[in-house]
Write an enzyme that holds these catalytic residues in place. Structure first.
Site, short mmCIF file in Angstrom:
data_model
loop_
_atom_site.label_atom_id
_atom_site.label_comp_id
_atom_site.label_asym_id
_atom_site.label_seq_id
_atom_site.Cartn_x
_atom_site.Cartn_y
_atom_site.Cartn_z
N HIS A 1 -44.71 44.04 -4.24
CA HIS A 1 -45.72 43.05 -3.86
C HIS A 1 -45.09 41.71 -3.47
O HIS A 1 -45.81 40.75 -3.24
CB HIS A 1 -46.71 42.86 -5.01
CG HIS A 1 -47.42 44.14 -5.35
ND1 HIS A 1 -48.59 44.54 -4.75
CD2 HIS A 1 -47.07 45.15 -6.20
CE1 HIS A 1 -48.96 45.72 -5.22
NE2 HIS A 1 -48.05 46.11 -6.11
N GLU B 1 -21.85 39.24 -17.52
CA GLU B 1 -20.92 38.87 -18.60
C GLU B 1 -19.65 39.71 -18.60
O GLU B 1 -18.55 39.18 -18.75
CB GLU B 1 -21.62 38.99 -19.96
CG GLU B 1 -22.70 37.95 -20.15
CD GLU B 1 -23.28 37.94 -21.56
OE1 GLU B 1 -22.53 37.71 -22.52
OE2 GLU B 1 -24.48 38.19 -21.71
N LYS C 1 -21.78 26.32 -25.00
CA LYS C 1 -22.22 26.20 -26.40
C LYS C 1 -21.49 25.05 -27.11
O LYS C 1 -22.04 24.41 -27.98
CB LYS C 1 -21.97 27.53 -27.15
CG LYS C 1 -22.99 28.61 -26.80
CD LYS C 1 -22.78 29.87 -27.63
CE LYS C 1 -23.76 30.95 -27.22
NZ LYS C 1 -23.63 32.21 -27.95
O1 PA5 Z 1 -23.29 38.67 -24.96
C1 PA5 Z 1 -23.09 37.53 -25.39
O2 PA5 Z 1 -22.04 37.22 -25.98
C2 PA5 Z 1 -24.13 36.44 -25.21
O3 PA5 Z 1 -25.11 36.82 -24.29
C3 PA5 Z 1 -24.76 36.11 -26.58
O4 PA5 Z 1 -25.48 37.23 -27.03
C4 PA5 Z 1 -25.69 34.89 -26.48
O5 PA5 Z 1 -24.95 33.76 -26.10
C5 PA5 Z 1 -26.39 34.59 -27.79
O6 PA5 Z 1 -25.50 34.60 -28.89
P1 PA5 Z 1 -25.90 35.45 -30.18
O7 PA5 Z 1 -26.05 36.86 -29.72
O8 PA5 Z 1 -24.75 35.27 -31.11
O9 PA5 Z 1 -27.15 34.86 -30.67
#
Ligand code: PA5
Length: 346
Positions: free
Chosen positions: A249, A233, A343
């Site tokens: 393994h 990310e 999303k």
């Molecule tokens: O780091 C991020 O922005 C994502 O991995 C979010 O955590 C993920 O999409 C889930 O969203 P939220 O944390 O708002 O539930």
């Protein structure tokens, strides 16, 4: 180019500030945990539902508390709960935004199953639902930062609450003091202005490679998985995580496919001095076997004596590495366009 220039050019929403703020977040999160009210009784298992930067909390909790948890903890990262969820289950829904559909779906399913429910969120639909339900508990955490830069808020209050419920043990005051001191030192040492910055040097070796991140159960495997997610990310890099002893393994055989591409891959071991002695030996032997098939192996370990310090410092250090990888790749660590697009489209 100087790293300060890369920060100015690519870190458009000041992700660095959340890293700098990490020690203060830890302190504030401990306070939040101490204030979290609410009793749940007769619990014999905990399920933690969440996705991405929120969902990793379940793994962090299970790994960190492994040695003193009195009930099993399991992470769920999809829409439905197993049949085992019942009135003796504590279900914790974790979503920073409060709007992640998988987590909302799990929260509803846990209600139907009669589980005790806690929501950890900064707002959104889950907060509304928890407020409407007199039986649900709610922990509201500060809003306005990326979930993956909010791990202390998502994770630490739960440790203190579980301690009060007599389901686990929270770190003592000496461990907390040590942790805060070590985190402050890391923050100074790894700042972009730092004269010798080992996280930046490591990022220099990793940012144009495919990295395989190997931790061990129970403590560093969840941190390896978290680092993989941070690479994905923050730095928009492909990375993979696995854990010892399991990878001894299976995955060590897979390296053979890469015999002609050794320069494209690097390995990072996430280590801890309290590893099982056989796991220590396994790391050494794995390094010998894999070392010939990759461009290089680096080792990361947390600092301090206490488990809390080792865990939190390794987490923060890893975050800096992913941050510097982002900058070296010319990426903005805050931007997650494809995740947001998905999303919207679903
Ligand atoms: O780091 C991020 O922005 C994502 O991995 C979010 O955590 C993920 O999409 C889930 O969203 P939220 O944390 O708002 O539930």
């Amino acid at each position: 180019m100087q790293i300060e220039h890369l920060v100015a050019e690519h870190d458009r929403t000041n992700f660095l500030n959340w890293l700098r703020d990490f020690p203060q977040q830890v302190e504030a999160a401990i306070e939040l945990g101490e204030q979290l009210d609410g009793r749940v009784d007769n619990i014999n298992k905990i399920y933690i539902g969440g996705m991405g930067g929120s969902g990793i909390t379940g793994d962090l909790l299970a790994g960190f508390l492994y040695e003193n948890l009195r009930v099993p903890v399991r992470s769920i990262r999809h829409y439905s709960l197993p049949a085992a969820v019942d009135r003796q289950t504590l279900f914790i829904a974790i979503s920073y935004s409060g709007n992640t559909e998988e987590t909302v779906s799990l929260f509803k399913a846990a209600g139907r199953a009669g589980a005790a429910r806690l929501v950890v969120s900064s707002g959104g639909e889950l907060t509304e639902q928890a407020e409407l339900d007199p039986d649900s508990l709610l922990l509201t955490i500060p809003s306005g930062q990326p979930p993956r830069a909010s791990a202390p808020y998502l994770f630490i209050p739960l440790i203190y609450w579980l301690d009060r419920l007599d389901l686990a043990r929270a770190p003592g005051s000496d461990a907390v003091t040590e942790t805060l001191e070590e985190l402050e030192k890391i923050t100074e040492e790894l700042a972009p202005s730092g004269a010798e910055n080992p996280a930046l040097s490591l990022a220099g070796r990793l940012h144009d490679k495919i990295n395989l991140l190997y931790g061990s159960q129970p403590l560093t495997a969840p941190l390896a998985l978290r680092l993989k997610n941070q690479f994905n990310e923050n730095a928009k890099m492909m990375a993979f995580a696995n854990e010892l002893p399991e990878l001894n393994h299976n995955e060590i055989m897979g390296w053979r496919q890469l015999a002609d591409e050794t320069d494209s891959y690097r390995v990072v071991f996430l280590r801890d001095f309290a590893e099982h002695p056989r796991v220590q030996k396994r790391f050494d032997i794995t390094a010998e076997i894999v070392g010939e098939q990759v461009q290089g192996i680096d080792q990361l370990a947390g600092r301090g004596e206490s488990r809390f310090s080792r865990f939190m410092t390794l987490m923060l250090y890893s975050d800096y590495v992913s941050y510097y990888c982002a900058l070296l790749r010319g990426e903005d660590p805050s931007e997650i366009e494809s995740i947001e697009l998905l999303k919207r489209l679903i």
